[in-house]
Every structure is written in structure tokens, then in C-alpha cells.
Motif scaffolding. Structure first.
Motif, mmCIF file in Angstrom:
data_model
loop_
_atom_site.group_PDB
_atom_site.id
_atom_site.type_symbol
_atom_site.label_atom_id
_atom_site.label_comp_id
_atom_site.label_asym_id
_atom_site.label_seq_id
_atom_site.Cartn_x
_atom_site.Cartn_y
_atom_site.Cartn_z
ATOM 1 N N VAL A 184 13.740 0.164 -12.302
ATOM 2 C CA VAL A 184 12.475 0.728 -11.832
ATOM 3 C C VAL A 184 12.101 1.926 -12.691
ATOM 4 N N THR A 185 10.810 2.072 -12.966
ATOM 5 C CA THR A 185 10.278 3.344 -13.455
ATOM 6 C C THR A 185 9.421 3.925 -12.343
ATOM 7 N N SER A 186 9.841 5.072 -11.814
ATOM 8 C CA SER A 186 9.095 5.739 -10.739
ATOM 9 C C SER A 186 8.246 6.851 -11.331
ATOM 10 N N HIS A 187 7.192 7.220 -10.627
ATOM 11 C CA HIS A 187 6.196 8.128 -11.190
ATOM 12 C C HIS A 187 5.998 9.386 -10.348
ATOM 13 N N ALA A 188 5.196 9.322 -9.307
ATOM 14 C CA ALA A 188 4.894 10.529 -8.516
ATOM 15 C C ALA A 188 4.732 10.184 -7.045
ATOM 16 N N ASN A 189 3.542 9.704 -6.656
ATOM 17 C CA ASN A 189 3.322 9.445 -5.228
ATOM 18 C C ASN A 189 4.211 8.335 -4.696
ATOM 19 N N ASP A 190 4.739 7.483 -5.568
ATOM 20 C CA ASP A 190 5.617 6.401 -5.125
ATOM 21 C C ASP A 190 6.987 6.904 -4.677
ATOM 22 N N ILE A 191 7.336 8.140 -5.046
ATOM 23 C CA ILE A 191 8.590 8.700 -4.543
ATOM 24 C C ILE A 191 8.357 9.879 -3.596
ATOM 25 N N PHE A 192 7.310 10.654 -3.826
ATOM 26 C CA PHE A 192 7.066 11.827 -2.987
ATOM 27 C C PHE A 192 6.260 11.491 -1.733
ATOM 28 N N GLU A 193 5.286 10.615 -1.866
ATOM 29 C CA GLU A 193 4.396 10.290 -0.755
ATOM 30 C C GLU A 193 4.784 8.985 -0.074
ATOM 31 N N ARG A 194 5.280 8.020 -0.858
ATOM 32 C CA ARG A 194 5.618 6.702 -0.314
ATOM 33 C C ARG A 194 7.056 6.343 -0.672
ATOM 34 N N GLY A 195 7.930 7.328 -0.579
ATOM 35 C CA GLY A 195 9.311 7.150 -1.027
ATOM 36 C C GLY A 195 10.246 6.635 0.047
ATOM 37 N N TYR A 196 9.926 5.509 0.648
ATOM 38 C CA TYR A 196 10.797 4.920 1.664
ATOM 39 C C TYR A 196 11.896 4.085 0.988
ATOM 40 N N LEU A 197 13.053 4.019 1.628
ATOM 41 C CA LEU A 197 14.198 3.228 1.151
ATOM 42 C C LEU A 197 14.651 3.591 -0.264
ATOM 43 N N LEU A 198 14.458 4.836 -0.662
ATOM 44 C CA LEU A 198 14.852 5.212 -2.021
ATOM 45 C C LEU A 198 16.363 5.083 -2.241
ATOM 46 N N LYS A 199 17.135 5.449 -1.243
ATOM 47 C CA LYS A 199 18.588 5.346 -1.376
ATOM 48 C C LYS A 199 19.001 3.896 -1.639
ATOM 49 N N GLU A 200 18.405 2.976 -0.894
ATOM 50 C CA GLU A 200 18.734 1.559 -1.044
ATOM 51 C C GLU A 200 18.235 1.011 -2.380
ATOM 52 N N LYS A 201 17.043 1.378 -2.756
ATOM 53 C CA LYS A 201 16.465 0.863 -4.000
ATOM 54 C C LYS A 201 17.245 1.342 -5.219
ATOM 55 N N ILE A 202 17.669 2.592 -5.189
ATOM 56 C CA ILE A 202 18.464 3.115 -6.309
ATOM 57 C C ILE A 202 19.819 2.425 -6.364
ATOM 58 N N ALA A 203 20.473 2.288 -5.213
ATOM 59 C CA ALA A 203 21.818 1.697 -5.167
ATOM 60 C C ALA A 203 21.820 0.249 -5.653
ATOM 61 N N ARG A 204 20.764 -0.499 -5.343
ATOM 62 C CA ARG A 204 20.718 -1.922 -5.693
ATOM 63 C C ARG A 204 20.276 -2.165 -7.134
ATOM 64 N N SER A 205 19.685 -1.163 -7.759
ATOM 65 C CA SER A 205 19.138 -1.342 -9.107
ATOM 66 C C SER A 205 20.223 -1.272 -10.175
ATOM 67 N N LYS A 206 19.896 -1.792 -11.365
ATOM 68 C CA LYS A 206 20.769 -1.590 -12.524
ATOM 69 C C LYS A 206 20.664 -0.146 -12.965
ATOM 70 N N PHE A 207 19.451 0.374 -13.020
ATOM 71 C CA PHE A 207 19.195 1.802 -13.214
ATOM 72 C C PHE A 207 17.821 2.102 -12.628
ATOM 73 N N PHE A 208 17.600 3.370 -12.354
ATOM 74 C CA PHE A 208 16.367 3.790 -11.693
ATOM 75 C C PHE A 208 15.781 4.925 -12.523
ATOM 76 N N ALA A 209 14.772 4.592 -13.313
ATOM 77 C CA ALA A 209 14.186 5.575 -14.229
ATOM 78 C C ALA A 209 13.069 6.351 -13.554
ATOM 79 N N THR A 210 12.802 7.530 -14.086
ATOM 80 C CA THR A 210 11.663 8.311 -13.639
ATOM 81 C C THR A 210 11.137 9.106 -14.829
ATOM 82 N N ILE A 211 9.915 9.632 -14.707
ATOM 83 C CA ILE A 211 9.216 10.130 -15.891
ATOM 84 C C ILE A 211 9.475 11.596 -16.216
ATOM 85 N N SER A 212 10.210 12.319 -15.356
ATOM 86 C CA SER A 212 10.403 13.751 -15.608
ATOM 87 C C SER A 212 11.716 14.246 -15.037
ATOM 88 N N ASP A 213 12.185 15.362 -15.576
ATOM 89 C CA ASP A 213 13.365 16.036 -15.019
ATOM 90 C C ASP A 213 13.085 16.511 -13.603
#
Length: 402
Positions: free
Chosen positions: A153-182
């Protein structure tokens, strides 16, 4: 041999998501085979040449619902154990979410995942990559479970801050979980139990942006320019309120773009009597924007978090201005300070703070020419080092290939 990738995004190819189709094209240029799938049809169409380069795009939500149900039955018979495993994930996720609109939506997206799974098998896909961590990732992670093909996954902004449901599960199941900033990475670390979060920046194609030869064609001392969609998170209302407090009458603000904030911005202009100092230019063709960029003195984008919690990550328009050689002024929001380093690669104000923006504008406008030249040179080097589209696409490809 390069991995065969399926790319999934909310709308692709679309003008609202140039970073997605540009990344696809960069990966293709690096030798990757990419099959493109979109959740929805793209509303803002790209040019024919881009569509041709992207190739055929499957639209998941254009498939009649009964056919998606049929796809689920087909996957159940083709991959019974994997399908049941995906169904168990769905039940677990719905239990975590409780009974609400999002959990009901998960069921709908699970059914669409079966349709995606058939596409994965049809094209012998080896990896699924998704842009945005909400709906597209829901679909991809269930399709991944049904097929045994990994996803990232490449995550951006509102998809993690505003609509960030099941993030723990999505990260754990992924090969890697990318995002655009530190900045985003620091936030996501609380959900990352397996060290899967990586920073992969949305970059720009530096070959398309040459340093400008600035030409002055008006009688104003300083021109502040903005180009973009007129939405609250761009903070243009703050810019106009700040403009009303600037003592210098030789400043012209030109804003190119259209959007829901137009009436609000027009009201501010009229209330403060700024008609001679602020020009709302509306939409302009690309060639006119390119000529306009040759003439402005500063590019300004005072980003804020809007009333719904949405905010920019690191605006590509700032990167483009910095590559062209325009000094930029922005705010200390989200990942922007990773691009615009105050007094080094640009100028920063506090976000949603009119007084701070006034002071920052005064500092920028009062800078000696030697300092502005140094900032412009540093800015271009910084973008080339960290926000190169090609370099970041290569890094993404390496992560996928590992």
C-alpha cells in the motif's frame, strides 16, 4: 525478471491522481509489467496519450453486482481454503469495526475483491500494489487472501488520518506499507508491529521541469502566485486575510483554479477592498499556466486542515515550483516541512495562522536577492535528491521485488 504488478487506485488514470499514473509509467519505463485496475471510473479524464500509455483499465464498480456475486462463487470453488480464510478475515474485521456503515461496506468490498481476484489470476499477477489505505486496500487485502498473491500500500493523508480504520490489520497483512512522508510514518508506527512501514515519496519527473528564465511583464513589484483547486485545505482564505494586512500596495496575488471556495474567496476580496491586488483568474490551459509561471515572484500555498480533518500530505505543486526555480511559501503542516525547509529551501508559516503568514510573507518579500537565489538553488537540489519520481519508483520496485 521484474515482478508482474497489478495497480489498484480509487480513480485511475485521472487528473486528480497524476502521481498514481505517473508512478505506473515510471515503473513501466523501468521494465515492470503493470496491469491497472480502478475502483471507480475516472471523472476528470487524462489526455489520450496518457490513456494509451497506461493501456486497458478494468473498473471494478462498473461490473454489475450479480456478476460480482458470481465471481465470489467462482472463487469459492476455485480456491475454497483461501476463500474461507478471506471470509474469516472479513468476519474478524467486521467484529473489530462493530456494526456501522464501514463494517457493512466491508462486506460489499469483500464481494468486489472476488472480482479483483479473478483479474489477478487472469493476468498471472505476482503482486498487488494499492494507492490509498481505505477502500482500495480493503478490496486488495481480501483478494490477496483469496489468491495467495501479496499486496502493498501507498498511504497518503486522509486515508490514514480521517479514514484510518483497520490500519493495524492492513499493515500486518501487507508485504510492506508505504507512506509519503516521515510525518505519516511517525503516526503509523503505533499500528506497525512488524516493521513494515516505509517512506516512498510521491515525486515529480524532473525531466519535465527546467529552471525558468524569469520575465517581468507587469508594473507590480512582487507577484504572489497560486495554482490549484480552490478547496479549504489549500488555505487560500488565510492568504487573502494576510494580504489585507500587508502594507505594501505593490503586491499582486494571482490565483489560478476553480472550486467550492471561490465564493468565499470572492467575498474576502470584496470585504477588504482587494480587487486591485487580488486577481481570481479561474481555470487556465496548461500552456497559459506554464507562461504564467515564468512571471511570478513567489509560489504560495498556505495549507491547513479543513473542517472535516482533510489535509495535504506534501503537495506536488510545491515540488514543481521548486524545480522551476520559484521561491515557495507554505505552512508547517503534515509532511510539508520535509520539502520546504524554512529559510533553506523556502519559507514556512504556522498553519491556519494569519499573523504568522503575514510575518513570513514580510520576511520572504524582504529577502535580499542573494538569499532568494540560494534558496532557489537549495530547493531544486533538495527535490532532485529526495522527491525524484524515478528514484522513488525504483525504490518502490525494489521493495516489491524483495
Amino acid at each position: 525478471m521484474k515482478t508482474r504488478i497489478l495497480y489498484l487506485a480509487p480513480e485511475v488514470p485521472a487528473l486528480s491522481a497524476t502521481f498514481v499514473y505517473n508512478e505506473i509509467l515510471q515503473l513501466k519505463s523501468l521494465g515492470y509489467s503493470v496491469v491497472t485496475v480502478s475502483v471507480h471510473p475516472a471523472e476528470a479524464k487524462v489526455t489520450d496519450d496518457i490513456s494509451t500509455q497506461i493501456g486497458n483499465v478494468s473498473i471494478l464498480y462498473r461490473t454489475p453486482f450479480y456478476r460480482r456475486i458470481a465471481a465470489s462463487v467462482k472463487m469459492l470453488f476455485k480456491q475454497p481454503f483461501r476463500f474461507i480464510g478471506a471470509l474469516r478475515q472479513l468476519i474478524s474485521d467486521m467484529h473489530t469495526l462493530k456494526i456501522n456503515r464501514v463494517s457493512v461496506g466491508q462486506l460489499y468490498r469483500f464481494i468486489s475483491a472476488a472480482d479483483l481476484a479473478l483479474i489477478v489470476e487472469k493476468y498471472n499477477i505476482q503482486h498487488i500494489h494499492v494507492h490509498f489505505a481505505h477502500v482500495p486496500t480493503d478490496i486488495a487485502m481480501y483478494a490477496s487472501k483469496m489468491t495467495g498473491v501479496g499486496y502493498s500500500v501507498t498511504s497518503h493523508a486522509n486515508d490514514i488520518f480521517e479514514r484510518g480504520y483497520l490500519l493495524k490489520e492492513k499493515i500486518a497483512r501487507s508485504k510492506f506499507f508505504a507512506t509519503i512522508s516521515d510525518y505519516n510514518m511517525r503516526y503509523l508506527e503505533q499500528f506497525d508491529e512488524h516493521n513494515k512501514v516505509r517512506v516512498v515519496r510521491c515525486g515529480v519527473d524532473e525531466s519535465k521541469f527546467q529552471s525558468r528564465k524569469k520575465e517581468k511583464s507587469n508594473g507590480y513589484t512582487i507577484v504572489l502566485g497560486v495554482v490549484g483547486r480552490l478547496v479549504e485545505k489549500k488555505g487560500l482564505h488565510i492568504l487573502l486575510e494576510a494580504a489585507a494586512k500587508l502594507p505594501n500596495n505593490d503586491i499582486l496575488i494571482e490565483i489560478i483554479g476553480d472550486g467550492p471556495e471561490l465564493s468565499r474567496l470572492t467575498e474576502i476580496v470584496e470585504r477588504h477592498g482587494l480587487n486591485d491586488r487580488v486577481h481570481l483568474l479561474g481555470k487556465k490551459p496548461h500552456n497559459e499556466v506554464a507562461r504564467w509561471l515564468q512571471q511570478i515572484d513567489f509560489f504560495v500555498l498556505p495549507c491547513v486542515q479543513d473542517k472535516n480533518g482533510d489535509q495535504d500530505g506534501i503537495p506536488v505543486s510545491l515540488m514543481e515550483a521548486m524545480l522551476i526555480g520559484i521561491p515557495v511559501i507554505s505552512t508547517e503542516l503534515s509532511g510539508i516541512p520535509e520539502l520546504v525547509i524554512d529559510q533553506k529551501t523556502g519559507y514556512l508559516a504556522k498553519t491556519n495562522d494569519t499573523e504568522s503568514l503575514v510575518k513570513t510573507l514580510e520576511t520572504a518579500l524582504g529577502s535580499e536577492e542573494e538569499k532568494k537565489i540560494a534558496i532557489v538553488n537549495n530547493a531544486r537540489k533538495h527535490v532532485l535528491s529526495y522527491f525524484s519520481q524515478k528514484k522513488n519508483a525504483q525504490y518502490l520496485g525494489n521493495l516489491i521485488d524483495e
